[in-house]
Design an enzyme around this catalytic site. Sequence first.
Site, PDB file in Angstrom:
ATOM      1  N   CYS A  88      -7.009  14.121  -1.755  1.00 35.16           N
ATOM      2  CA  CYS A  88      -5.688  14.444  -1.226  1.00 35.16           C
ATOM      3  C   CYS A  88      -5.522  15.964  -1.112  1.00 35.16           C
ATOM      4  O   CYS A  88      -6.278  16.606  -0.397  1.00 35.16           O
ATOM      5  CB  CYS A  88      -4.585  13.784  -2.052  1.00 35.16           C
ATOM      6  SG  CYS A  88      -2.977  13.771  -1.171  1.00 35.16           S
ATOM      7  N   HIS A 197      -6.012   8.470  -1.105  1.00 35.17           N
ATOM      8  CA  HIS A 197      -6.209   8.318  -2.547  1.00 35.17           C
ATOM      9  C   HIS A 197      -7.107   7.108  -2.811  1.00 35.17           C
ATOM     10  O   HIS A 197      -6.634   5.973  -2.794  1.00 35.17           O
ATOM     11  CB  HIS A 197      -4.866   8.085  -3.247  1.00 35.17           C
ATOM     12  CG  HIS A 197      -4.019   9.305  -3.349  1.00 35.17           C
ATOM     13  ND1 HIS A 197      -4.140  10.198  -4.386  1.00 35.17           N
ATOM     14  CD2 HIS A 197      -3.042   9.781  -2.542  1.00 35.17           C
ATOM     15  CE1 HIS A 197      -3.264  11.179  -4.226  1.00 35.17           C
ATOM     16  NE2 HIS A 197      -2.592  10.959  -3.104  1.00 35.17           N
ATOM     17  N   GLU A 199      -8.209   6.134  -5.604  1.00 32.26           N
ATOM     18  CA  GLU A 199      -7.769   5.507  -6.857  1.00 32.26           C
ATOM     19  C   GLU A 199      -6.551   4.610  -6.654  1.00 32.26           C
ATOM     20  O   GLU A 199      -6.191   3.833  -7.546  1.00 32.26           O
ATOM     21  CB  GLU A 199      -7.479   6.583  -7.915  1.00 32.26           C
ATOM     22  CG  GLU A 199      -6.175   7.326  -7.776  1.00 32.26           C
ATOM     23  CD  GLU A 199      -6.176   8.459  -6.759  1.00 32.26           C
ATOM     24  OE1 GLU A 199      -5.204   9.239  -6.755  1.00 32.26           O
ATOM     25  OE2 GLU A 199      -7.154   8.566  -5.967  1.00 32.26           O
TER      26      GLU A 199
END
Length: 216
Positions: A88, A197, A199
């Site tokens: 990001c 992202h 994650e």
Amino acid sequence: MSPTAGGSPRVVVLDYGSGNLRSAVRAVERAGAEVTLTGDLSTAMAADGLVVPGVGAYAACMRGLREIHGPRIIARRLAGGRPVLGICVGMQVLFERGVEHGVETEGCDEWPGVVERLQAPVVPHMGWNTVSAPEGTGLFAGIEHERFYFVHSYGVREWTLETNDRTRAPLVTWAEHGGDRFVAAVENGPLTATQFHPEKSGDAGAALLRNWVTSL
């Protein structure tokens, strides 16, 4: 810092005060790495892989990075061919500069390019989106057509680097929001980054992180 006896790569998630880092730590652990969250220069230098996360404003992230000598850590690792993954705003700061609200901030300058506001009818770009990965990608191997989770108002809308002295020409992945095209990921030798992202991107993000961890 070398892989553990069981063969797990050792990864540092760089702690420079940017946002919730625990989700990144957990995701990289699930991908098969032994993870340390730290801003310590020597530990970050010795790791098999370094993750540079980032949320919020470009200028604030660069301030936090400079306070722990982050640009120096990144540059020294890359000079030695040691892998770095930006996520990001952690991807955005790898570029030459960022412009937010008319304020220009110098970045890490690992890639030429300007981070600027997306020119889409609706900003921020928030939610799931597909990407267009290039032929030969290792980062997106097996997940080229999956969707990933984005949350951002700024991005790199023009790519100017064809090659550099580290490797062959970088592999650039693109995405589109509201008719505006922007860089979604870059694979450039030891330097890798994603605008989205991983994650927060479910199974696809987990697979991407496994691809990166297994390459260490």
